[in-house]
Design a protein around this motif. Structure first.
Motif, PDB file in Angstrom:
ATOM      1  N   GLY A   1      24.418  12.430 -15.823  1.00  0.00           N
ATOM      2  CA  GLY A   1      24.846  11.503 -14.773  1.00  0.00           C
ATOM      3  C   GLY A   1      25.331  12.156 -13.490  1.00  0.00           C
ATOM      4  N   THR A   2      25.091  13.452 -13.321  1.00  0.00           N
ATOM      5  CA  THR A   2      25.495  14.114 -12.075  1.00  0.00           C
ATOM      6  C   THR A   2      24.518  13.722 -10.976  1.00  0.00           C
ATOM      7  N   LYS A   3      25.036  13.080  -9.903  1.00  0.00           N
ATOM      8  CA  LYS A   3      24.125  12.618  -8.849  1.00  0.00           C
ATOM      9  C   LYS A   3      23.690  13.762  -7.949  1.00  0.00           C
ATOM     10  N   THR A   4      24.679  14.549  -7.464  1.00  0.00           N
ATOM     11  CA  THR A   4      24.336  15.666  -6.587  1.00  0.00           C
ATOM     12  C   THR A   4      24.842  16.965  -7.196  1.00  0.00           C
ATOM     13  N   PRO A   5      24.008  17.606  -7.986  1.00  0.00           N
ATOM     14  CA  PRO A   5      24.429  18.930  -8.444  1.00  0.00           C
ATOM     15  C   PRO A   5      24.535  19.867  -7.233  1.00  0.00           C
ATOM     16  N   ARG A   6      25.560  20.694  -7.220  1.00  0.00           N
ATOM     17  CA  ARG A   6      25.782  21.574  -6.067  1.00  0.00           C
ATOM     18  C   ARG A   6      25.118  22.926  -6.280  1.00  0.00           C
ATOM     19  N   ASN A   7      25.172  23.722  -5.230  1.00  0.00           N
ATOM     20  CA  ASN A   7      24.580  25.060  -5.313  1.00  0.00           C
ATOM     21  C   ASN A   7      25.308  25.901  -6.359  1.00  0.00           C
ATOM     22  N   THR A   8      24.597  26.852  -6.927  1.00  0.00           N
ATOM     23  CA  THR A   8      25.199  27.753  -7.905  1.00  0.00           C
ATOM     24  C   THR A   8      25.938  28.874  -7.185  1.00  0.00           C
ATOM     25  N   PHE A   9      26.611  29.693  -7.975  1.00  0.00           N
ATOM     26  CA  PHE A   9      27.423  30.791  -7.450  1.00  0.00           C
ATOM     27  C   PHE A   9      26.647  32.096  -7.573  1.00  0.00           C
TER      28      PHE A   9
ATOM     29  N   GLU B   1      11.410  31.095  -7.818  1.00  0.00           N
ATOM     30  CA  GLU B   1      11.777  30.065  -6.844  1.00  0.00           C
ATOM     31  C   GLU B   1      12.983  29.248  -7.325  1.00  0.00           C
ATOM     32  N   LEU B   2      13.173  29.191  -8.659  1.00  0.00           N
ATOM     33  CA  LEU B   2      14.258  28.368  -9.203  1.00  0.00           C
ATOM     34  C   LEU B   2      15.613  28.800  -8.654  1.00  0.00           C
ATOM     35  N   ALA B   3      15.808  30.117  -8.615  1.00  0.00           N
ATOM     36  CA  ALA B   3      17.093  30.628  -8.143  1.00  0.00           C
ATOM     37  C   ALA B   3      17.344  30.191  -6.704  1.00  0.00           C
ATOM     38  N   ILE B   4      16.301  30.248  -5.886  1.00  0.00           N
ATOM     39  CA  ILE B   4      16.467  29.861  -4.477  1.00  0.00           C
ATOM     40  C   ILE B   4      16.740  28.367  -4.372  1.00  0.00           C
ATOM     41  N   LYS B   5      16.050  27.609  -5.221  1.00  0.00           N
ATOM     42  CA  LYS B   5      16.286  26.161  -5.191  1.00  0.00           C
ATOM     43  C   LYS B   5      17.727  25.838  -5.566  1.00  0.00           C
ATOM     44  N   GLU B   6      18.258  26.562  -6.545  1.00  0.00           N
ATOM     45  CA  GLU B   6      19.666  26.341  -6.918  1.00  0.00           C
ATOM     46  C   GLU B   6      20.592  26.645  -5.738  1.00  0.00           C
ATOM     47  N   LEU B   7      20.234  27.686  -5.011  1.00  0.00           N
ATOM     48  CA  LEU B   7      21.113  28.110  -3.909  1.00  0.00           C
ATOM     49  C   LEU B   7      20.962  27.232  -2.674  1.00  0.00           C
ATOM     50  N   LEU B   8      19.834  26.562  -2.558  1.00  0.00           N
ATOM     51  CA  LEU B   8      19.612  25.743  -1.362  1.00  0.00           C
ATOM     52  C   LEU B   8      20.138  24.315  -1.501  1.00  0.00           C
ATOM     53  N   ARG B   9      20.751  24.002  -2.648  1.00  0.00           N
ATOM     54  CA  ARG B   9      21.336  22.657  -2.800  1.00  0.00           C
ATOM     55  C   ARG B   9      22.487  22.471  -1.813  1.00  0.00           C
ATOM     56  N   GLN B  10      22.830  21.189  -1.592  1.00  0.00           N
ATOM     57  CA  GLN B  10      23.884  20.855  -0.652  1.00  0.00           C
ATOM     58  C   GLN B  10      25.237  21.434  -1.119  1.00  0.00           C
ATOM     59  N   PRO B  11      25.845  22.331  -0.342  1.00  0.00           N
ATOM     60  CA  PRO B  11      27.134  22.891  -0.766  1.00  0.00           C
ATOM     61  C   PRO B  11      28.290  21.929  -0.513  1.00  0.00           C
ATOM     62  N   SER B  12      29.423  22.185  -1.101  1.00  0.00           N
ATOM     63  CA  SER B  12      30.623  21.391  -0.837  1.00  0.00           C
ATOM     64  C   SER B  12      31.779  22.357  -0.612  1.00  0.00           C
ATOM     65  N   GLU B  13      32.949  21.780  -0.362  1.00  0.00           N
ATOM     66  CA  GLU B  13      34.158  22.569  -0.169  1.00  0.00           C
ATOM     67  C   GLU B  13      34.417  23.498  -1.376  1.00  0.00           C
ATOM     68  N   ASN B  14      33.979  23.030  -2.547  1.00  0.00           N
ATOM     69  CA  ASN B  14      34.261  23.791  -3.764  1.00  0.00           C
ATOM     70  C   ASN B  14      33.225  24.865  -4.069  1.00  0.00           C
ATOM     71  N   THR B  15      32.155  24.920  -3.286  1.00  0.00           N
ATOM     72  CA  THR B  15      31.061  25.807  -3.681  1.00  0.00           C
ATOM     73  C   THR B  15      30.690  26.821  -2.608  1.00  0.00           C
ATOM     74  N   ARG B  16      31.639  27.135  -1.731  1.00  0.00           N
ATOM     75  CA  ARG B  16      31.320  28.135  -0.713  1.00  0.00           C
ATOM     76  C   ARG B  16      31.344  29.539  -1.296  1.00  0.00           C
ATOM     77  N   GLY B  17      32.142  29.714  -2.336  1.00  0.00           N
ATOM     78  CA  GLY B  17      32.243  31.034  -2.945  1.00  0.00           C
ATOM     79  C   GLY B  17      33.556  31.133  -3.698  1.00  0.00           C
ATOM     80  N   ILE B  18      33.859  32.332  -4.169  1.00  0.00           N
ATOM     81  CA  ILE B  18      35.139  32.595  -4.828  1.00  0.00           C
ATOM     82  C   ILE B  18      35.667  33.894  -4.244  1.00  0.00           C
TER      83      ILE B  18
END
Lengths: 297, 436
Positions: free
Chosen positions: B295-303, B369-386
């Motif tokens: 049920g996740t509508k917008t999965p965010r970019n990976t780390f 290409e999968l890795a790039i697709k994961e990284l190109l998802r819409q980021p949020s405040e929580n997914t800029r980095g650590i």
């Protein structure tokens, strides 16, 4: 000038200092200077580039003693050291007694037993890992086929067993050499006399050989404890990385990890001081209580 | 002084200048952690040789310094002695130490002072964000990866799994089928804190720490013991108890070996794991993006994982100009595509990605290409980095507590609480070492 008894005194101050200088210089540069820096660091909080250093008094020590995980490390280091020392010394003694009886003249076989000592700790760790890693260790896979639950990746007890075995294995050869030398220094006539008096091999070992090995054993006890406390981080790093869940997070490994990987210099320096105090205290205890029972006659 | 002597002096100086410029290009020291014996090291060496041959002003001098830790330690020691290299490759978990220090020169400044304009918007955003602080680009991204779900396609077929699991619930159902089909370890993971914890939080848009996971400043505290991360930890803990997940150690070796040996059928691991898997797997394998929550509508970019290139402070302008020229050389789309192909890491620019796509590269290597697709998802405040101080120690704490969940020694909630209790004093201490 008459020489009376022991009162031989060098005149002048320059010559003795000059003769001592090379040794003192080496000590100063390679021991006192770095050790002094370490002690100073323990009272500071610094960024690794030392662009910024704040004096924090005893904060680094307080943070350590307030952490239950640090006390876990203290206890497990004591357990590890006791187990490693006991195991490596008893195996070495057994080997030496056997070698002394059978291989008195075989230089080759005696030399072979010394080999593990020449193996670097990290390599020793890798060797043991190749045998006992649950995913690819040859012996671990065999154990699994036999239905033995062996998993040092999640079972702290198994992990501890593994690093004790690896650390002890590496030290056995060192102890062996000293025990064998100690055994061979016992005059054969003494053993023969005991045999003529009717003492069997076990009796001779208990009442004659072991007491005569006292000084050797005491020396090895001190050396092995120091080894277990200071020289085992390579083995831990290669085999368990301090895991699982901190079950093998030895004090010396934590010093290395916090200092050289996490760049937490203040805490690492404080930990070194704690570690040093523990080992000095243990050594004093050994000299006060164990050495009294050793006969150097 | 007579005019004649002055003239002679001037001529001599000019001649000396001219000859030294012709002989010695400015040397730019570059310390790195890719062994020259492995492919990555060889590829990097080739790039440096190409760069040195492409112009006469600068000579990049490549030095292999050992592991990532060795490289950082050597750099710190060198900096204290005033002998720092110009460029140093630093792994993600040591990056905060450098970013918050005053020992580096931001890459933005290096490029600007060399008069090279960079359009950062043409770079992959999550990759750049990782190295951005207070609006400035602090380092040049270099080798970048992100986790994927690798699976044994033969095992899936044997277990009758037709649809590649896309959610954690589906993965659990698949794991039960794999277990029934005789796989003792249906699911495993390499780099557990990176894949199962941090990346889970990113994809599900959950905060890990305050201050935007520390991206905005060193005064951060962990917060994930009150959000969905705990349920994730509890789930993997339950899987571990039921034999659906088998732990193979903190790094990658154990997990890879168990995957190659067909003990484990699903391997959650870096996109850069492709090299090892393609060489060693004797079965048909595939890759997919990391599972998301039902049920996740917008999965965010990976780390991301991997390393960036930092520039050290305190060197001559000419050296910095050389570093800037080298960075420009490294960012060219053709070179980034070459790097992508040869290393398995993702390219750092959108242009390189488009070039690879145009050339049909992903038809043959879809997982790349999968890795790039994961990284190109819409980021949020929580997914800029650590960006957490003493991150090495904090990762150690996360690993230890996760192991205690897998071994059923602690509940997920208790372990998560302990992670926070243990890590926060470290973060507070680190914050004190950072100048404002």
């Amino acid at each position: 000038m008459a020489i009376r008894g022991k009162d031989v005194v060098f005149k002048g101050r320059a010559l003795p200092w000059l003769l001592l200088a090379p040794q003192l210089l080496v000590l100063a540069v390679f021991f006192f200077w770095p050790a002094g820096r370490g002690i100073v660091e323990a009272f500071f909080l610094s960024d690794p580039f030392l662009d910024r250093s704040i004096y924090v008094g005893l904060d680094n020590f307080r943070a350590l003693f307030a952490s239950p995980e640090y006390w876990d490390s203290v206890w497990l280091t004591l357990r590890f050291s006791a187990a490693t020392t006991l195991l490596s010394m008893s195996v070495a003694l057994a080997l030496a007694v056997a070698a002394d009886r059978v291989l008195r003249r075989s230089l080759l076989l005696r030399s072979l037993v010394i080999w593990p000592y020449a193996v670097a700790p990290a390599i020793a760790g890798m060797l043991w890992l190749f045998l006992f890693h649950p995913a690819f260790g040859v012996l671990a896979l065999a154990l699994r086929d036999l239905g033995v639950g062996w998993n040092p990746l999640l079972d702290g007890g198994d992990a501890m067993l593994l690093i004790v075995a690896a650390a002890a294995w590496k030290q056995v050869s060192y102890n062996f050499v000293f025990f064998l030398a100690g055994l061979q220094a016992i005059p054969a006539s003494l053993i023969e006399a005991a045999a003529i008096d009717g003492a069997g091999p076990a009796r001779r070992l208990r009442d004659l050989v072991l007491p005569l090995l006292g000084p050797t054993s005491f020396f090895l006890l001190v050396m092995n404890v120091i080894y277990a406390f200071f020289e085992t981080f390579g083995i831990v790093d290669a085999i368990t990385g301090g895991g699982p869940g901190g079950a093998t997070r030895l004090l010396v490994y934590k010093v290395y990890k916090d200092g050289f990987q996490a760049q937490d210099l203040g805490s690492s320096a404080a930990q070194s001081i704690v570690l040093m105090v523990i080992v000095v205290a243990l050594t004093i205890l050994q000299f006060r209580f164990v050495e009294k029972r050793v006969s150097y006659a | 002084m007579s005019l004649r002597i002055l003239g002679m002096l001037a001529a001599g100086t000019l001649a000396a200048l001219a000859s030294s410029a012709a002989q010695a290009a400015t040397e730019v020291d570059f310390w790195h952690a890719f062994s020259p014996d492995i492919k990555l090291g060889k590829v990097l060496t080739r790039y440096v040789e190409e760069f040195n041959a492409s112009q006469d002003d600068y000579k990049v001098v490549l030095t292999y310094k050992g592991t990532y830790d060795d490289t950082v330690n050597a750099t710190i020691a060198a900096y204290r002695a005033g002998k720092q290299p110009a460029i140093v490759q630093v792994q993600a978990n040591a990056a905060p130490t450098l970013i918050f220090s005053s020992a580096i020169k931001p890459v933005d400044d290096v490029m600007a002072e060399a008069g090279i304009e960079v359009d950062w918007s043409r770079y992959l955003e999550p990759v750049m964000a990782m190295y951005r602080y207070k609006g400035k680009q602090m380092a040049m991204p270099f080798n970048t990866s992100t986790p994927l779900m690798w699976y044994n396609a033969d095992a899936f077929q044997k277990a009758g799994i037709d649809k590649i699991p896309a959610t954690w619930t589906e993965l659990e159902a698949a794991a039960r089928r794999l277990k029934a089909a005789g796989y003792p370890c249906p699911v495993t993971s390499a780099w557990q804190e990176w894949v199962l914890l941090k990346n889970y939080a990113f994809v599900q848009d959950l905060p890990l720490a305050t201050e935007g996971n520390g991206m905005d400043g060193p005064d951060a505290r962990l917060v994930f013991n009150h959000n969905g991360v705990v349920e994730q930890l509890a789930r993997i803990g339950r899987w571990s108890k039921e034999g659906l997940f088998e732990y193979q150690g903190r790094q990658w070796t154990g997990a890879h070996q168990a995957f190659y040996a067909e003990r484990c059928a699903v391997l959650l691991e870096s996109s850069a794991g492709y090299g090892g898997i393609s060489q060693n797997a004797k079965f048909k394998f595939g890759a997919a993006v990391l599972p998301v929550e039902e049920g996740t509508k917008t999965p965010r970019n990976t780390f991301i994982g991997g390393a960036g290139l930092f520039v050290m402070k305190g060197l001559d302008k000419a050296v910095y100009d050389g570093a800037a020229a080298f960075f420009k050389f490294l960012s060219a789309p053709e070179l980034q595509f070459d790097w992508h192909r040869n290393s398995g890491y993702v390219p750092i620019t959108v242009d390189a990605y488009e070039l690879a796509r145009k050339q049909g590269y992903y038809e043959k290597f879809p997982h790349q290409e999968l890795a790039i697709k994961e990284l190109l998802r819409q980021p949020s405040e929580n997914t800029r980095g650590i960006r957490l101080g003493y991150l090495v120690q904090i990762d150690e704490i996360l690993n230890e507590e996760m192991e205690k969940i897998w071994s059923q020694e602690k509940s997920a909630q208790q372990a998560a609480d302990d992670m926070v209790r243990r890590a926060d004093p470290l973060l507070a201490r680190f914050a004190k070492t950072v100048a404002d």
